[in-house]
Scaffold this motif. Structure first.
Motif, PDB file in Angstrom:
ATOM      1  N   TYR A 276       0.849  -1.184   0.000  1.00  0.00           N
ATOM      2  CA  TYR A 276       0.000   0.000   0.000  1.00  0.00           C
ATOM      3  C   TYR A 276       0.888   1.238   0.000  1.00  0.00           C
ATOM      4  O   TYR A 276       1.993   1.228   0.555  1.00  0.00           O
ATOM      5  CB  TYR A 276      -0.900   0.041   1.239  1.00  0.00           C
TER       6      TYR A 276
ATOM      7  N   GLY B  83       3.331  -3.949   8.064  1.00  0.00           N
ATOM      8  CA  GLY B  83       4.648  -3.598   8.530  1.00  0.00           C
ATOM      9  C   GLY B  83       4.678  -2.175   9.043  1.00  0.00           C
ATOM     10  O   GLY B  83       3.682  -1.455   8.982  1.00  0.00           O
ATOM     11  N   GLY B  84       5.835  -1.758   9.541  1.00  0.00           N
ATOM     12  CA  GLY B  84       5.968  -0.444  10.141  1.00  0.00           C
ATOM     13  C   GLY B  84       6.054   0.709   9.163  1.00  0.00           C
ATOM     14  O   GLY B  84       6.009   1.873   9.568  1.00  0.00           O
TER      15      GLY B  84
ATOM     16  N   ARG C  74     -11.332  15.316   9.458  1.00  0.00           N
ATOM     17  CA  ARG C  74      -9.916  15.140   9.131  1.00  0.00           C
ATOM     18  C   ARG C  74      -9.030  15.464  10.322  1.00  0.00           C
ATOM     19  O   ARG C  74      -8.009  14.838  10.531  1.00  0.00           O
ATOM     20  CB  ARG C  74      -9.531  16.037   7.953  1.00  0.00           C
TER      21      ARG C  74
ATOM     22  N   PHE D  69     -12.905  -1.956   9.432  1.00  0.00           N
ATOM     23  CA  PHE D  69     -11.767  -1.985  10.347  1.00  0.00           C
ATOM     24  C   PHE D  69     -11.475  -0.581  10.869  1.00  0.00           C
ATOM     25  O   PHE D  69     -11.659   0.406  10.157  1.00  0.00           O
ATOM     26  CB  PHE D  69     -10.509  -2.467   9.607  1.00  0.00           C
TER      27      PHE D  69
ATOM     28  N   TYR E 232      -8.036   1.285  12.518  1.00  0.00           N
ATOM     29  CA  TYR E 232      -6.625   1.213  12.838  1.00  0.00           C
ATOM     30  C   TYR E 232      -6.189   2.533  13.459  1.00  0.00           C
ATOM     31  O   TYR E 232      -6.763   3.583  13.179  1.00  0.00           O
ATOM     32  CB  TYR E 232      -5.775   1.042  11.569  1.00  0.00           C
TER      33      TYR E 232
ATOM     34  N   GLN F 229      -2.502   4.756  13.472  1.00  0.00           N
ATOM     35  CA  GLN F 229      -1.224   4.818  12.791  1.00  0.00           C
ATOM     36  C   GLN F 229      -0.308   5.737  13.572  1.00  0.00           C
ATOM     37  O   GLN F 229      -0.626   6.911  13.773  1.00  0.00           O
ATOM     38  CB  GLN F 229      -1.388   5.338  11.354  1.00  0.00           C
TER      39      GLN F 229
ATOM     40  N   GLY G 233       6.626   4.815  12.880  1.00  0.00           N
ATOM     41  CA  GLY G 233       7.472   3.666  13.181  1.00  0.00           C
ATOM     42  C   GLY G 233       6.732   2.411  13.598  1.00  0.00           C
ATOM     43  O   GLY G 233       7.323   1.331  13.641  1.00  0.00           O
ATOM     44  N   LEU G 234       5.449   2.539  13.887  1.00  0.00           N
ATOM     45  CA  LEU G 234       4.673   1.378  14.340  1.00  0.00           C
ATOM     46  C   LEU G 234       3.727   0.866  13.257  1.00  0.00           C
ATOM     47  O   LEU G 234       3.047  -0.139  13.462  1.00  0.00           O
ATOM     48  CB  LEU G 234       3.882   1.726  15.598  1.00  0.00           C
ATOM     49  N   GLY G 235       3.645   1.567  12.160  1.00  0.00           N
ATOM     50  CA  GLY G 235       2.754   1.141  11.093  1.00  0.00           C
ATOM     51  C   GLY G 235       1.303   1.280  11.504  1.00  0.00           C
ATOM     52  O   GLY G 235       0.938   2.167  12.273  1.00  0.00           O
ATOM     53  N   LEU G 236       0.473   0.385  10.993  1.00  0.00           N
ATOM     54  CA  LEU G 236      -0.949   0.378  11.321  1.00  0.00           C
ATOM     55  C   LEU G 236      -1.209  -0.735  12.324  1.00  0.00           C
ATOM     56  O   LEU G 236      -0.807  -1.877  12.108  1.00  0.00           O
ATOM     57  CB  LEU G 236      -1.789   0.127  10.068  1.00  0.00           C
TER      58      LEU G 236
ATOM     59  N   PHE H 299     -12.362  -4.760  14.493  1.00  0.00           N
ATOM     60  CA  PHE H 299     -12.957  -4.947  13.181  1.00  0.00           C
ATOM     61  C   PHE H 299     -14.349  -5.544  13.332  1.00  0.00           C
ATOM     62  O   PHE H 299     -14.719  -6.057  14.398  1.00  0.00           O
ATOM     63  CB  PHE H 299     -12.067  -5.782  12.261  1.00  0.00           C
TER      64      PHE H 299
ATOM     65  N   LEU I   7      -7.398   5.483  11.114  1.00  0.00           N
ATOM     66  CA  LEU I   7      -7.783   5.117   9.754  1.00  0.00           C
ATOM     67  C   LEU I   7      -8.878   4.061   9.787  1.00  0.00           C
ATOM     68  O   LEU I   7      -8.779   3.076  10.517  1.00  0.00           O
ATOM     69  CB  LEU I   7      -6.584   4.564   8.989  1.00  0.00           C
TER      70      LEU I   7
ATOM     71  N   GLU J  67      -8.789  -7.221  -0.044  1.00  0.00           N
ATOM     72  CA  GLU J  67      -8.328  -5.914  -0.482  1.00  0.00           C
ATOM     73  C   GLU J  67      -9.036  -4.850   0.333  1.00  0.00           C
ATOM     74  O   GLU J  67     -10.262  -4.732   0.266  1.00  0.00           O
ATOM     75  CB  GLU J  67      -8.603  -5.717  -1.966  1.00  0.00           C
ATOM     76  N   GLN J  68      -8.277  -4.078   1.083  1.00  0.00           N
ATOM     77  CA  GLN J  68      -8.868  -3.084   1.960  1.00  0.00           C
ATOM     78  C   GLN J  68      -8.840  -1.705   1.307  1.00  0.00           C
ATOM     79  O   GLN J  68      -7.868  -1.322   0.665  1.00  0.00           O
ATOM     80  CB  GLN J  68      -8.130  -3.062   3.304  1.00  0.00           C
TER      81      GLN J  68
ATOM     82  N   PHE K 180      -9.288   2.340   2.159  1.00  0.00           N
ATOM     83  CA  PHE K 180      -9.111   3.203   3.312  1.00  0.00           C
ATOM     84  C   PHE K 180      -9.765   4.570   3.137  1.00  0.00           C
ATOM     85  O   PHE K 180      -9.810   5.127   2.035  1.00  0.00           O
ATOM     86  CB  PHE K 180      -7.621   3.415   3.585  1.00  0.00           C
ATOM     87  N   GLY K 181     -10.204   5.117   4.247  1.00  0.00           N
ATOM     88  CA  GLY K 181     -10.612   6.505   4.294  1.00  0.00           C
ATOM     89  C   GLY K 181      -9.404   7.410   4.430  1.00  0.00           C
ATOM     90  O   GLY K 181      -8.267   6.928   4.553  1.00  0.00           O
ATOM     91  N   PRO K 182      -9.615   8.736   4.417  1.00  0.00           N
ATOM     92  CA  PRO K 182      -8.494   9.683   4.452  1.00  0.00           C
ATOM     93  C   PRO K 182      -7.839   9.828   5.821  1.00  0.00           C
ATOM     94  O   PRO K 182      -6.763  10.393   5.925  1.00  0.00           O
ATOM     95  CB  PRO K 182      -9.139  11.000   4.027  1.00  0.00           C
TER      96      PRO K 182
END
Lengths: 116, 110
Positions: A36, A107-108, B9, B33, B35, B37, B40-43, B48, B90, B98-99, B101-103
């Motif tokens: 992504y 991942g991060g 937003r 879902f 999440y 963000q 460094g930690l991602g999502l 869910f 998010l 396949e996900q 995502f919103g903004p």
């Protein structure tokens, strides 16, 4: 549980240079893999995916990724980057055989910074 | 065209406030879902839902709850906001893994 490691948190590169963003995942019998992209101040967009078939998958804007089962990797590459490719890139994985609700593990992230 | 929208937003709330984040999808997807963000930690998956009124905890559900009364709408609730919940939130919906995502909503708790 699945895990995903993106080895580089930031990748600076000059415009028109090649780039590789690395992604490794924990092993599983079967996997679906995704990249992504998140442009500044936006949500994530699907760049490309591997579900089955050819291990080399491509996106419409010149990126490609190769599924390597023996190395449990799904690295993202582009032979020549543009300023507009500056974004954060996320690798994601799921085990389709053991997954309620179509969950992905992310991942991060790797921040690609393309310099003129 | 696929569309996931989020109610705000940017949002600034005070510690202890109850916060509602709304997400709406127009694709008739069953799975949705939430999440958060962080750099460094991602999502990281909070909650869910795979159907109306159904929910499952993700990796970091503490301090959050969710509601899904209609298929198209999935709400995230912070019962009593704390400063460590300052983050980007998010929402996504999915079909066949396949996900979409919103903004995102950037929430600041002061």
């Amino acid at each position: 549980a699945q895990s995903v490691t993106q080895l580089d948190s930031q990748v600076p590169v000059f415009e028109e240079a090649p780039v590789e963003l690395r992604c490794n995942y924990s092993s599983s019998v079967s996997v679906y893999l995704f990249w992504y992209v998140q442009y500044p101040n936006q949500g994530l967009q699907l760049l490309l995916k591997y579900l089955s078939g050819s291990t080399l998958v491509e996106s419409i804007n010149g990126f490609e990724a190769e599924f390597n089962k023996s190395q449990t990797s799904f690295h993202l590459r582009k032979p020549s980057v543009h300023i507009s490719d500056t974004a954060e890139y996320f690798c994601a994985v799921t085990d389709p055989g053991n997954n309620a609700g179509n969950m992905l593990t992310f991942g991060g992230g790797t921040r690609l910074m393309v310099k003129p | 065209d696929v569309k996931v929208t989020q109610s705000s937003r940017y949002l600034v709330k005070r510690t202890g406030e109850k916060v509602f984040l709304e997400c709406v999808q127009d694709m008739d997807h069953e799975n949705m879902f939430w999440y958060r963000q962080d750099p460094g930690l991602g999502l990281r998956l909070i909650y869910f839902s795979y159907d109306v009124k159904m929910k499952e905890k993700g990796d970091i559900p503490e301090g959050y709850s969710v509601s899904r009364e209609k298929k198209e709408r999935f709400s995230l609730i912070l019962e009593s906001a704390s400063t460590n919940q300052t983050s980007m939130y998010l929402c996504a919906s999915s079909i066949y893994y396949e996900q979409y995502f919103g903004p995102g909503t950037r929430l600041t708790v002061t």
